[in-house]
Design a protein around this motif. Structure first.
Motif, PDB file in Angstrom:
ATOM      1  N   THR A   5      94.289-113.918 167.740  1.00 41.26           N
ATOM      2  CA  THR A   5      93.335-112.661 167.402  1.00 41.26           C
ATOM      3  C   THR A   5      92.985-112.723 165.750  1.00 41.26           C
ATOM      4  OG1 THR A   5      94.451-111.153 168.895  1.00 41.26           O
ATOM      5  CG2 THR A   5      93.075-110.236 167.282  1.00 41.26           C
ATOM      6  N   ALA A  12      88.342-110.054 168.359  1.00 43.24           N
ATOM      7  CA  ALA A  12      89.125-108.886 168.317  1.00 43.24           C
ATOM      8  C   ALA A  12      88.316-107.611 168.515  1.00 43.24           C
ATOM      9  CB  ALA A  12      90.103-108.967 167.047  1.00 43.24           C
ATOM     10  N   HIS A  13      87.277-107.806 167.510  1.00 43.24           N
ATOM     11  CA  HIS A  13      86.275-106.523 167.338  1.00 43.24           C
ATOM     12  C   HIS A  13      85.545-106.314 168.919  1.00 43.24           C
ATOM     13  CE1 HIS A  13      81.963-104.942 166.860  1.00 43.24           C
ATOM     14  NE2 HIS A  13      82.690-104.230 165.816  1.00 43.24           N
ATOM     15  N   ARG A  14      85.377-107.426 169.655  1.00 40.30           N
ATOM     16  CA  ARG A  14      84.558-107.180 171.039  1.00 40.30           C
ATOM     17  C   ARG A  14      85.413-106.489 171.892  1.00 40.30           C
ATOM     18  NH1 ARG A  14      82.243-113.134 171.322  1.00 40.30           N
ATOM     19  NH2 ARG A  14      80.454-113.062 170.303  1.00 40.30           N
ATOM     20  N   GLY A  15      86.951-106.700 171.641  1.00 37.55           N
ATOM     21  CA  GLY A  15      87.871-106.075 172.671  1.00 37.55           C
ATOM     22  C   GLY A  15      88.149-104.837 172.200  1.00 37.55           C
ATOM     23  N   LEU A  16      87.929-104.332 170.830  1.00 37.79           N
ATOM     24  CA  LEU A  16      88.055-102.797 170.321  1.00 37.79           C
ATOM     25  C   LEU A  16      86.767-102.162 170.606  1.00 37.79           C
ATOM     26  CD1 LEU A  16      89.450-103.340 166.780  1.00 37.79           C
ATOM     27  CD2 LEU A  16      90.818-102.347 168.967  1.00 37.79           C
ATOM     28  N   THR A  18      84.938-103.035 173.388  1.00 39.72           N
ATOM     29  CA  THR A  18      85.279-102.852 175.033  1.00 39.72           C
ATOM     30  C   THR A  18      86.201-101.611 175.342  1.00 39.72           C
ATOM     31  OG1 THR A  18      84.975-105.173 175.401  1.00 39.72           O
ATOM     32  CG2 THR A  18      86.010-104.143 177.030  1.00 39.72           C
ATOM     33  N   GLY A  19      87.279-101.618 174.916  1.00 35.98           N
ATOM     34  CA  GLY A  19      88.146-100.479 175.056  1.00 35.98           C
ATOM     35  C   GLY A  19      87.677 -99.200 174.869  1.00 35.98           C
ATOM     36  N   SER A  20      87.011 -98.947 173.571  1.00 40.97           N
ATOM     37  CA  SER A  20      86.244 -97.693 173.417  1.00 40.97           C
ATOM     38  C   SER A  20      85.109 -97.247 174.579  1.00 40.97           C
ATOM     39  CB  SER A  20      85.601 -97.770 171.966  1.00 40.97           C
ATOM     40  OG  SER A  20      86.429 -98.360 170.921  1.00 40.97           O
ATOM     41  N   GLY A 186      87.161 -94.720 168.942  1.00 39.81           N
ATOM     42  CA  GLY A 186      86.842 -95.944 168.870  1.00 39.81           C
ATOM     43  C   GLY A 186      85.225 -96.477 168.680  1.00 39.81           C
ATOM     44  N   PHE A 190      84.163 -98.815 165.562  1.00 36.51           N
ATOM     45  CA  PHE A 190      84.034-100.160 165.924  1.00 36.51           C
ATOM     46  C   PHE A 190      82.623-100.458 166.540  1.00 36.51           C
ATOM     47  CE2 PHE A 190      88.375 -99.508 167.058  1.00 36.51           C
ATOM     48  CZ  PHE A 190      88.989 -99.962 165.961  1.00 36.51           C
TER      49      PHE A 190
END
Length: 514
Positions: A5, A12-16, A18-20, A186, A190
């Protein structure tokens, strides 16, 4: 933070992100079905009639349908991130107000506000993910997004039943608070803002015509069954208003200089065919979910909490399929995956036509998992290929129409299967009643064995109840068969879809746009 990561901050940014957006998606998707099981409890608290309490659902559905097409314009004029964040705030606050409502008028008003603010959450989340991930990873992105959209309505009844059973119906709405707070934080941290187009004009007449058409259509579909459809003047008026307004909107859209919805959207063949497909997916997904709970409770005798648990594995099947689709994305033609999904869904519906009143929970779980896998293999590839060739500046508007067609399909599907169920139950009852006569050998044997006594009112009531039960059972099976044929009829549409561009060509186009 892991070494991988840290080495890839973009990932990592894409993952955050996506989670948001997933939190917002799940929050809205759950609310499409979670309140249904709590209606009887709300009815008792509010002192409302059966007809009055249905407005808790109707107000939400109609408001969401009217305001969903507005998502594209608001995002262009105000910025997508800003609209997204305010929608999350409004939806969360409206949820709290629904939970605290003390009268029927209050909860209907607050549910209407929920629909207004929740209308844009799903299309905005899809649009954000499509812009966050490169085109070659759109399949994986849509698989993650699809988990919230597809699994939310499936898990809603079980979660709503559990909360209502062990806590209170108000927690059906209060549960949105942690989702809303985390989603807002989120998004604020992000998600990137999009350029604002101050020159875009608002087509008030186009919006008014579309709102009137969709609103009247949703009202007709939601209230038609209880009002006996076109024998009631209200339903006739709503149908005429909807047809006229939608016709005028289409004429206006193709003749106005700056229409509310750009006609250029429909020049993309994949997008236009995708809208037809997602309409059918909406019919199958929620129509089945509308039929199974009353079938299990009314004919099989399951308590509401068990119904929710037996339907939950359907969501597990969907998640398994979406994980598989994410892995296969870019390696297998999405059209083959859609075909597989349609075949599995048809198979599950065919198996459901063999249901009877003696089936056990495993039969429901097995067919549910099969159908969940099938819908997962349809929804994610369809979400990918629908937007594979659509110009990026159309995405937000396109995702709003995509979600709108799914919702309209769900409303029409539920109305059709419920009306067909009532009609077939009456027809089956009349057909079965012809066999209740002195010449029926099986009936004579049952009477001689003491199962029925045809010489007393109680005995006649008992046998009429059994006839009604068997007539209703057959009507459910006929509904499942109808949906099976609808699913099979959608297969030829696959021919109209163009294959996704080759990876190399996609990369070139993506690079040119950036």
């Amino acid at each position: 933070m892991t070494a991988a990561t840290a080495a890839n901050p973009e990932s990592a940014h894409r993952g955050l992100v996506t989670g948001s957006v997933m939190l917002a998606t799940i929050m809205q998707a759950l609310d499409t079905t979670i309140a249904n099981v709590a209606l009887p409890h709300m009815q008792g608290t509010m002192g409302a009639t059966q007809d009055q309490i249905t407005w808790v659902l109707t107000s939400y559905i109609v408001a969401a349908a009217i305001f969903m097409p507005l998502t594209g314009f608001l995002s262009a004029r105000c910025g997508r991130k800003r609209v997204f964040m305010w929608s999350v705030v409004g939806f969360t606050v409206a949820s709290m107000l629904c939970g605290a409502a003390q009268s029927l008028n209050q909860i209907v008003l607050f549910r209407l506000l929920q629909g207004v603010f929740g209308a844009s959450l799903v299309p905005l989340s899809q649009s954000v993910l499509l812009d966050t991930y490169p085109r070659e990873r759109h399949g994986s992105a849509m698989a993650m997004w699809g988990v919230g959209v597809m699994v939310g309505p499936i898990l809603g009844p079980s979660l709503g039943g559990w909360l209502t059973e062990y806590y209170n119906w108000r927690w059906v709405f209060y549960i949105n608070l942690p989702f809303g707070v985390l989603a807002w934080l989120g998004l604020a941290a992000f998600v990137r803002e999009t350029p604002i187009d101050r020159t875009r004009r608002f087509d008030l007449l186009g919006f008014a015509l579309l709102s009137l058409g969709i609103g009247a259509l949703q009202m007709m579909l939601d209230r038609g069954e209880s009002l006996d459809w076109f024998t009631n003047p209200e339903v006739v008026i709503e149908a005429m208003l909807s047809g006229l307004a939608l016709y005028l909107f289409i004429v206006h859209m193709f003749t106005h200089e700056h229409p509310f919805i750009e006609p250029g959207l429909f020049k993309d063949r994949n997008f236009s065919v995708g809208l037809l497909f997602i309409f059918i997916v909406g019919v199958i997904l929620l129509a089945t979910m509308a039929l199974l709970p009353p079938f299990m409770q009314g004919l099989l005798g399951y308590p509401v909490i068990n119904v929710g648990f037996l339907l939950a594995p359907r969501g597990v099947g969907t998640m398994i399929a979406m994980i598989a689709v994410g892995k296969l994305s870019g390696k297998v033609d999405v059209r083959y995956m859609i075909l597989l999904g349609l075949m599995l869904t048809s198979l599950s519906l065919w198996e459901m036509t063999n249901f009877n009143t003696d089936i056990d929970g495993w039969d429901i779980v097995k067919t549910g998992i099969t159908q969940g896998v099938g819908l997962g293999f349809i929804f994610v590839p369809l979400s990918t290929i629908t937007f594979a060739t659509l110009a990026p500046h159309y995405r937000t508007e396109g995702t709003a129409l995509f979600s709108l067609m799914r919702n309209i399909g769900s409303s029409i599907g539920i109305s059709v299967v419920m009306t067909y169920l009532a009609q077939r139950t009456q027809a089956n009852h009349a057909a079965f009643a012809d066999y209740i006569n002195p010449f029926n050998l099986a009936l004579r044997q049952a009477v001689e064995a003491g199962a029925y006594n045809l010489s007393t009112p109680q005995g006649l009531t008992a046998i009429n109840g059994e006839v009604t039960r068997q007539a209703a059972t057959l009507a459910y099976l006929q509904d499942f068969r109808l949906m099976m044929w609808i699913t099979l009829a959608a297969i030829p549409l696959i021919i109209l879809l163009r294959a996704s561009p080759k990876k190399a060509a996609v990369n070139e186009v993506h690079a040119a746009m950036e």
